[in-house]
Design an enzyme around this catalytic site. Structure first.
Site, mmCIF file in Angstrom:
data_model
loop_
_atom_site.group_PDB
_atom_site.id
_atom_site.type_symbol
_atom_site.label_atom_id
_atom_site.label_comp_id
_atom_site.label_asym_id
_atom_site.label_seq_id
_atom_site.Cartn_x
_atom_site.Cartn_y
_atom_site.Cartn_z
ATOM 1 C CB VAL A 92 -0.409 -5.939 4.025
ATOM 2 C CG1 VAL A 92 -1.700 -5.304 4.484
ATOM 3 C CG2 VAL A 92 -0.399 -6.138 2.519
ATOM 4 C CE1 TYR A 118 -4.008 -0.931 -4.930
ATOM 5 C CE2 TYR A 118 -4.884 -3.159 -5.033
ATOM 6 C CZ TYR A 118 -4.470 -2.067 -4.299
ATOM 7 O OH TYR A 118 -4.519 -2.116 -2.923
ATOM 8 C CE1 TYR A 130 -3.802 -0.574 4.952
ATOM 9 C CE2 TYR A 130 -2.125 -0.867 6.616
ATOM 10 C CZ TYR A 130 -2.552 -0.994 5.314
ATOM 11 O OH TYR A 130 -1.716 -1.530 4.373
ATOM 12 C CB SER A 184 -0.927 0.024 1.208
ATOM 13 O OG SER A 184 -2.173 -0.494 0.847
ATOM 14 C CE LYS A 187 -3.878 0.953 -1.292
ATOM 15 N NZ LYS A 187 -4.582 0.462 -0.097
HETATM 16 N N1 GLU Z 1 -2.197 -5.551 -2.449
HETATM 17 C C1 GLU Z 1 -2.886 -5.352 -1.211
HETATM 18 C C2 GLU Z 1 -4.374 -5.350 -1.418
HETATM 19 O O1 GLU Z 1 -4.854 -4.644 -2.253
HETATM 20 C C3 GLU Z 1 -2.412 -4.085 -0.581
HETATM 21 C C4 GLU Z 1 -2.925 -3.997 0.784
HETATM 22 C C5 GLU Z 1 -2.168 -3.065 1.665
HETATM 23 O O2 GLU Z 1 -0.940 -3.016 1.715
HETATM 24 O O3 GLU Z 1 -2.903 -2.361 2.389
HETATM 25 O O4 GLU Z 1 -5.122 -6.057 -0.775
#
Ligand code: GLU
Length: 310
Positions: free
Chosen positions: A263, A193, A245, A68, A71
Site C-alpha cells: 500500500v 509485523y 491482493y 506488504s 511479506k
Molecule cells: N501495514 C499494512 C497493514 O497491515 C500493510 C498493508 C499492505 O501493504 O497490504 O495494514
C-alpha cells in the site's frame, strides 16, 4: 528479446513518460497519516538482472514504505527457519477476500489462506518472533544483506502510525491466538509485523535484493544460497496466485509474472531466470495496487515478452 537490454533504459524512460497523465490517478493510502502525506506524483521503475545489470528511470533510487512487500522477505526467513512445518499453520491458496479480511479466518479456524494476506503475514511474524531472539533486527539484517546496503532503515513515523491504527491486525492476531495458531504474545507479533512493513527501500534496492527469487534461491552477485530452489519456486507460486491482493487473477491473466504490491505504492515482479522489476507510484486503485506501477510492469513485460506463461 528479453536478453537484449541495450535499449532498456530508453524503454523504461518512455514507459514512465507515457504514464505522466496517470500519476495522480487513484488514491494514496490514507489509513495512516504517515502514508497519506506522501507526495503522489513521484514514480520510478527499476529492472535488475541476474547477470548484474541494473537500469532505472524516474524516482527509482528514492526510498518508500515497502509495506506488504515485506511479506516476501518474512516468508523466506520463516521457511528457512521452520521448513515444511510452516505449511501446517498457513495454507497456500488464494483468499478471494480483501487482504485484511477477518471473516474467512473465523470459518477456517484460525488458519490463514496464504502468507501474503495480513493474517498469513502475522502468522509468519509470529514464527519469526518466536524463533529469533531479536526478530526485528534479524529482519533488517536479512534485507540489508540481500540489498548489500547497510543504510536501509525502519521509518519510525510509519511504524508508530501503524501501531496506533493497528486494531484490525490486532483482531486478526488475537483471533488466530484463540485458535491456538499464534505462539508469541500478540504485542510482540504486531510490533514485528509493523516494523517490517515500515522498512523504507528504493526500487533499486528492492529489485536487487529479490534477485535470488529469479535465480533458484541463489543471490546471483555473491552466489550465496538464500533459500532452496524448491522454496524459491514456492514463493513465486504464491506470489503468482496471491501477491496482487484481490486482483491477482487479473494480473496473472494480463501480465503473467509472480508479483507483490504494497500500500506504499511499491510493486515487485519476479522474472525467473532473468531478473526483477520494481516500480513505485503511491496512488492506488480500489484493490490497493499502484495504478501506474501496474501499467509500468504490464508495459515492460509486454515489450520484453516476460510472461512466465508464454
Ligand atoms: N501495514 C499494512 C497493514 O497491515 C500493510 C498493508 C499492505 O501493504 O497490504 O495494514
Amino acid at each position: 528479446m528479453k536478453n537484449n537490454i541495450v535499449d532498456l533504459q530508453d524503454k523504461l524512460q518512455a514507459l514512465l513518460h507515457a504514464q505522466r497523465d496517470n500519476f495522480i490517478q487513484g488514491k494514496v493510502a490514507d489509513y495512516i497519516p504517515a502514508l497519506a502525506s506522501v507526495q503522489p506524483d513521484l514514480a520510478g521503475i527499476c529492472v535488475a538482472t541476474i547477470d548484474g545489470k541494473t537500469v532505472g528511470a524516474g524516482d527509482y533510487q528514492r526510498p518508500f514504505s515497502i509495506q506488504s512487500i515485506s511479506k516476501v522477505f518474512g516468508l523466506v526467513m520463516a521457511m528457512n527457519r521452520v521448513g515444511d512445518a510452516l505449511w501446517q499453520r498457513v495454507k497456500m491458496e488464494p483468499s478471494g477476500q480483501p487482504f485484511n479480511s477477518i471473516i474467512q479466518l473465523e470459518w477456517e479456524k484460525g488458519i490463514p489462506r496464504n502468507p501474503v494476506i495480513n493474517a498469513g503475514a502475522l502468522l509468519v511474524s509470529d514464527v519469526l518472533t518466536s524463533h529469533f531472539s531479536a526478530s526485528k533486527l534479524a529482519f533488517l539484517s536479512f534485507v540489508r544483506k540481500l540489498a548489500n546496503n547497510e543504510t536501509i532503515r525502519v521509518d519510525k513515523q510509519v511504524y508508530l502510525s501503524e501501531l496506533s491504527h493497528g486494531n484490525r491486525n490486532a483482531a486478526l492476531a488475537y483471533l488466530m491466538k484463540s485458535f491456538g495458531n499464534i505462539e508469541a504474545e500478540i504485542p510482540a507479533v504486531l510490533s514485528h509485523y509493523f516494523t517490517q512493513c515500515a522498512v523504507a527501500m528504493s526500487c533499486q534496492q528492492l529489485a536487487q535484493s529479490l534477485l535470488f527469487l529469479a535465480f533458484k534461491g541463489v543471490d546471483p552477485s555473491s552466489k550465496s544460497i538464500i533459500c532452496s530452489p524448491k522454496d524459491a519456486h514456492r514463493v513465486n507460486a504464491i506470489l503468482s496466485t496471491s501477491g496482487m491482493y484481490d486482483q491477482s487473477g487479473e494480473f496473472a491473466f494480463s501480465v503473467g509474472l509472480p508479483a507483490k504490491s504494497g500500500v506504499g505504492g511499491g510493486l515487485i515482479a519476479i522474472v525467473p531466470n532473468y531478473g526483477v522489476i520494481c516500480t513505485w507510484s503511491p496512488p492506488l486503485n480500489s484493490f490497493g495496487n499502484s495504478v501506474v506501477g501496474m501499467n509500468l510492469v504490464a508495459g515492460i513485460a509486454e515489450e520484453l515478452g516476460l510472461s512466465i506463461y508464454h
